[in-house]
Design an enzyme around this catalytic site. Structure first.
Site, PDB file in Angstrom:
ATOM      1  N   HIS A 219       0.807  -1.218   0.000  1.00  0.00           N
ATOM      2  CA  HIS A 219       0.000   0.000   0.000  1.00  0.00           C
ATOM      3  C   HIS A 219       0.842   1.271   0.000  1.00  0.00           C
ATOM      4  O   HIS A 219       0.292   2.370  -0.144  1.00  0.00           O
ATOM      5  CB  HIS A 219      -0.945  -0.004   1.204  1.00  0.00           C
ATOM      6  CG  HIS A 219      -2.156  -0.851   0.989  1.00  0.00           C
ATOM      7  ND1 HIS A 219      -2.105  -2.216   0.874  1.00  0.00           N
ATOM      8  CD2 HIS A 219      -3.473  -0.521   0.848  1.00  0.00           C
ATOM      9  CE1 HIS A 219      -3.319  -2.693   0.681  1.00  0.00           C
ATOM     10  NE2 HIS A 219      -4.166  -1.696   0.665  1.00  0.00           N
ATOM     11  N   SER A 223      -0.397  -0.843  -6.089  1.00  0.00           N
ATOM     12  CA  SER A 223      -0.309  -2.057  -6.898  1.00  0.00           C
ATOM     13  C   SER A 223       0.376  -1.784  -8.229  1.00  0.00           C
ATOM     14  O   SER A 223       0.242  -0.701  -8.804  1.00  0.00           O
ATOM     15  CB  SER A 223      -1.710  -2.625  -7.154  1.00  0.00           C
ATOM     16  OG  SER A 223      -2.345  -2.962  -5.940  1.00  0.00           O
ATOM     17  N   LYS A 247     -14.294  -8.839  -8.989  1.00  0.00           N
ATOM     18  CA  LYS A 247     -13.407  -9.647  -9.831  1.00  0.00           C
ATOM     19  C   LYS A 247     -12.732 -10.745  -9.014  1.00  0.00           C
ATOM     20  O   LYS A 247     -12.632 -11.897  -9.454  1.00  0.00           O
ATOM     21  CB  LYS A 247     -12.348  -8.741 -10.462  1.00  0.00           C
ATOM     22  CG  LYS A 247     -11.621  -9.362 -11.640  1.00  0.00           C
ATOM     23  CD  LYS A 247     -10.833  -8.308 -12.400  1.00  0.00           C
ATOM     24  CE  LYS A 247     -10.295  -8.878 -13.704  1.00  0.00           C
ATOM     25  NZ  LYS A 247      -9.646  -7.831 -14.523  1.00  0.00           N
ATOM     26  N   ASP A 248     -12.287 -10.392  -7.805  1.00  0.00           N
ATOM     27  CA  ASP A 248     -11.692 -11.400  -6.926  1.00  0.00           C
ATOM     28  C   ASP A 248     -12.727 -12.430  -6.496  1.00  0.00           C
ATOM     29  O   ASP A 248     -12.402 -13.609  -6.315  1.00  0.00           O
ATOM     30  CB  ASP A 248     -11.079 -10.734  -5.689  1.00  0.00           C
ATOM     31  CG  ASP A 248      -9.809  -9.973  -6.009  1.00  0.00           C
ATOM     32  OD1 ASP A 248      -9.156 -10.318  -7.008  1.00  0.00           O
ATOM     33  OD2 ASP A 248      -9.473  -9.033  -5.270  1.00  0.00           O
ATOM     34  N   GLU A 291       6.661 -34.009  -1.531  1.00  0.00           N
ATOM     35  CA  GLU A 291       5.431 -33.527  -2.164  1.00  0.00           C
ATOM     36  C   GLU A 291       5.778 -32.798  -3.457  1.00  0.00           C
ATOM     37  O   GLU A 291       6.891 -32.283  -3.640  1.00  0.00           O
ATOM     38  CB  GLU A 291       4.684 -32.581  -1.221  1.00  0.00           C
ATOM     39  CG  GLU A 291       4.019 -33.290  -0.038  1.00  0.00           C
ATOM     40  CD  GLU A 291       2.683 -33.905  -0.419  1.00  0.00           C
ATOM     41  OE1 GLU A 291       2.660 -34.694  -1.392  1.00  0.00           O
ATOM     42  OE2 GLU A 291       1.680 -33.601   0.236  1.00  0.00           O
TER      43      GLU A 291
END
Length: 430
Positions: A219, A223, A247-248, A291
């Site tokens: 912040h 972004s 959108k998220d 894994e």
């Protein structure tokens, strides 16, 4: 980042007004993920992975805390307690499958998040600290994932712990004492299981703390975006809510559909069959493999087979850790003025036809037996991996001729201005 056109939080309800005066939590949320946080208007779905990673972390913490209530970190009963969770605890099978597959989805999201950062050069100024904190989060995830893999106390859990902790034994002089200290003995047993369980429970909360720092650091400069052009005016931004929350939300819905398919229809698809056999120190599996999300680094570890000045095992250990630690140096290795790969034609070729196939080979070879041709492929891929970050990126940042950049985010969205900031015939960056 402080934008003069950002909306300011002004509570009207008496309760929220009182809360804002005494504990400004609503203001914090509003400015962090609400209408008070302007973001570039051209973010694509590759920017969804940050939110998905946060959701995965919450999912892992919630399911992990509940599972810990029923798990016994004792070598004599750990495997049985895992079966108890699966068979006797109400919805225990679902919680365990959500936790186990949630780890895989968490790493998948993070890998996509990282490679989005590689392509769009999210590590460049002024966002170096965001990137560095992100690499710290990844390292903590690797440690947490490894310790969690040990807890079911199956065959692959036991021998995976023995092999991975055995890597520290390759360090001259202090390696063996460190290995014994980590395990609490000479082989994985009660002491190791208790330590790994404690750290596996604790580290997700440490990760959550670093995630808060990661978001805080985000912040400050704001972004990034697909063009790599910084925000210049209000027209370049939209409020985070409702545009990107919607959108998220869509991205989260798609994620939950895929996650549900895995949990309910393919819950054991990513698990190793040997890990459904109780740990037996006297029976070594034919093929010890971690894994899937450790495979590329495991392939790098096994790529070193010849002693040269140092033992091959030590070279492998150093290279395995260096493969991740090198990411810390990216802000200073890649000094080109253009961020986005969309405007770097040569970089795009090396990324899509060099780095991506290399990582695919490392993923495949890491899960394959330690025999030819997989060892040779691992060696070639490892050589290119380090060549890409240590040689190709620095050279490209100095010599590459970039494509024209739009003058602003708005111009890129509306295609209203073709005048470049850095023209096609611009001199290479020095």
């Amino acid at each position: 980042m402080s934008f003069p056109w950002a909306k300011h939080y002004a509570p009207t309800n008496p309760v929220t007004r009182f809360l804002d005066e005494k504990l400004p939590l609503p203001r914090l949320v509003y400015n962090a993920v609400g209408a008070g946080y302007p973001v570039p208007r051209n973010l694509n779905y590759m920017w969804n992975f940050g939110v998905l990673a946060g959701f995965c972390l919450v999912l892992q913490i919630v399911t992990g805390v509940i599972l810990a209530m029923h798990y016994a970190p004792n070598a004599l009963v750990a495997f049985a307690s895992t079966e108890h969770i699966m068979r006797d605890v109400n919805w225990g099978w679902m919680l365990r499958y959500m936790h186990a597959n949630g780890a895989s989805f968490f790493f998948l999201v993070i890998y996509l998040h990282i490679f989005r950062g590689f392509f769009y050069s999210s590590y460049k100024a002024p966002r170096e600290m965001i990137w560095l904190l992100g690499v710290v989060i990844f390292l903590l995830m690797m440690a947490t994932g490894f310790m969690g893999y040990v807890l079911p106390w199956g065959q692959m859990s036991f021998w995976g712990a023995k092999v991975i902790t055995g890597l520290f034994g390759a360090i001259p002089l202090v390696g063996e004492p460190i290995q014994i200290w980590l395990l609490g003995g000479y082989a994985p047993d009660n002491a190791a299981l208790n330590r790994f369980f404690s750290l596996h429970f604790l580290l997700p909360f440490v990760i959550a703390g670093v995630v808060i720092l990661h978001i805080w650091a985000l912040h400050i400069p704001g972004s990034s975006n697909p063009t790599g052009v910084e925000i210049k005016s209000e027209s370049d931004t939209v409020p985070f809510h409702p545009y990107y929350t919607a959108k998220d939300g869509f991205g989260l819905g798609v994620f939950l559909i895929l996650f549900s398919i895995m949990v309910f229809f393919l819950p054991n698809f990513l698990g190793h069959p040997d890990n459904y056999i109780e740990a037996n120190p006297l029976s070594t599996p034919a093929h010890i493999v971690p894994e899937w999300y450790f495979w590329p680094f495991y392939a790098i570890l096994r790529a070193f087979t010849v002693d040269f000045i140092l033992p091959a095992k030590l070279w492998g250990v150093l290279a395995m850790f260096a493969a991740i630690l090198i990411w810390f140096l990216l802000p200073w290795l890649d000094k080109g003025p253009v961020r986005s790969g969309h405007y770097r034609p040569t970089f795009r070729k090396f990324f899509w036809f060099g780095l991506i196939p290399t990582m695919a080979v490392l993923f495949y070879c890491g899960g394959a037996p330690a025999e030819e041709p997989y060892v040779m492929l691992s060696q070639i891929a490892t050589a290119y991996y380090f060549l890409h970050f240590l040689v190709i990126l620095p050279l490209l940042s100095r010599a590459e001729r970039t494509e024209p950049l739009p003058r602003s985010i708005t111009d890129a969205v509306l295609h209203s201005d073709k005048t470049p900031v850095l023209g096609e015939n611009a001199e290479p960056a020095v």
